[in-house]
Design a protein around this motif. Structure first.
Motif, PDB file in Angstrom:
ATOM      1  N   GLY A 108       0.846  -0.989   0.126  1.00 27.60           N
ATOM      2  CA  GLY A 108      -0.028  -0.094   0.028  1.00 27.60           C
ATOM      3  C   GLY A 108       0.791   1.163   0.089  1.00 27.60           C
ATOM      4  O   GLY A 108       0.429   2.175  -0.735  1.00 27.60           O
ATOM      5  N   MET A 109       2.037   1.226   0.881  1.00 31.00           N
ATOM      6  CA  MET A 109       2.846   2.515   1.225  1.00 31.00           C
ATOM      7  C   MET A 109       3.604   2.681  -0.548  1.00 31.00           C
ATOM      8  O   MET A 109       3.572   3.794  -0.946  1.00 31.00           O
ATOM      9  N   GLU A 110       3.895   1.496  -1.194  1.00 26.51           N
ATOM     10  CA  GLU A 110       4.653   1.664  -2.478  1.00 26.51           C
ATOM     11  C   GLU A 110       3.675   2.253  -3.512  1.00 26.51           C
ATOM     12  O   GLU A 110       3.925   3.130  -4.155  1.00 26.51           O
ATOM     13  N   GLU A 111       2.349   1.687  -3.458  1.00 29.87           N
ATOM     14  CA  GLU A 111       1.336   2.060  -4.428  1.00 29.87           C
ATOM     15  C   GLU A 111       1.088   3.566  -4.150  1.00 29.87           C
ATOM     16  O   GLU A 111       0.850   4.407  -5.012  1.00 29.87           O
ATOM     17  N   PHE A 112       0.946   4.241  -2.780  1.00 29.07           N
ATOM     18  CA  PHE A 112       0.829   5.597  -2.365  1.00 29.07           C
ATOM     19  C   PHE A 112       1.886   6.342  -2.990  1.00 29.07           C
ATOM     20  O   PHE A 112       1.633   7.229  -3.732  1.00 29.07           O
ATOM     21  N   GLU A 113       2.965   6.004  -2.942  1.00 32.30           N
ATOM     22  CA  GLU A 113       4.288   6.764  -3.381  1.00 32.30           C
ATOM     23  C   GLU A 113       4.156   6.894  -4.925  1.00 32.30           C
ATOM     24  O   GLU A 113       4.234   8.026  -5.409  1.00 32.30           O
ATOM     25  N   GLU A 114       3.753   5.707  -5.448  1.00 35.57           N
ATOM     26  CA  GLU A 114       3.730   5.864  -6.918  1.00 35.57           C
ATOM     27  C   GLU A 114       2.578   6.766  -7.640  1.00 35.57           C
ATOM     28  O   GLU A 114       2.718   7.586  -8.656  1.00 35.57           O
TER      29      GLU A 114
END
Length: 113
Positions: free
Chosen positions: A8-14
């Motif tokens: 979820g954090m990786e997706e948010f950053e992208e």
């Protein structure tokens, strides 16, 4: 659970990086409208000050934009409003957001059509 949170954090950053790139293009178009000017803070932020020409009622602008799902945050006693960039900007096309600004400005007496 940890793996899900990290994903979820990786997706948010992208999504956030994409939102910032999209907003840069949008702000270029908004700056072409009569009565509005957006300039980023010198050291970067996801909040951008949007300066309104004298005579533009920020409350009418904000209320009209909100009807289109675009939210700005007037600063009391100022011709500046805060425009927050986050992944929700990805829900609408830049064209739709620009149209919302054009309509909102027309309700304040500024014609960009």
């Amino acid at each position: 659970e940890t793996a899900l949170a990290l994903h979820g954090m990786e997706e948010f950053e992208e999504d956030f990086a994409t939102a910032l790139r999209k907003s840069e293009l949008l702000f270029n178009d908004i700056n072409k409208l009569s009565g509005l000017s957006i300039e980023p803070f010198a050291h970067g932020s996801n909040i951008f000050p949007l300066t309104l020409e004298s005579g533009i009622n920020s409350e009418i602008l904000a209320d009209t934009l909100a009807q289109s799902g675009v939210f700005i945050y007037p600063i009391a006693g100022s011709q500046t409003v805060d425009l927050h960039v986050n992944p929700t900007v990805l829900r609408q096309s830049n064209e739709a957001i620009l149209t919302a600004f054009t309509i909102a400005l027309s309700r304040t007496g500024i014609n960009n059509i």
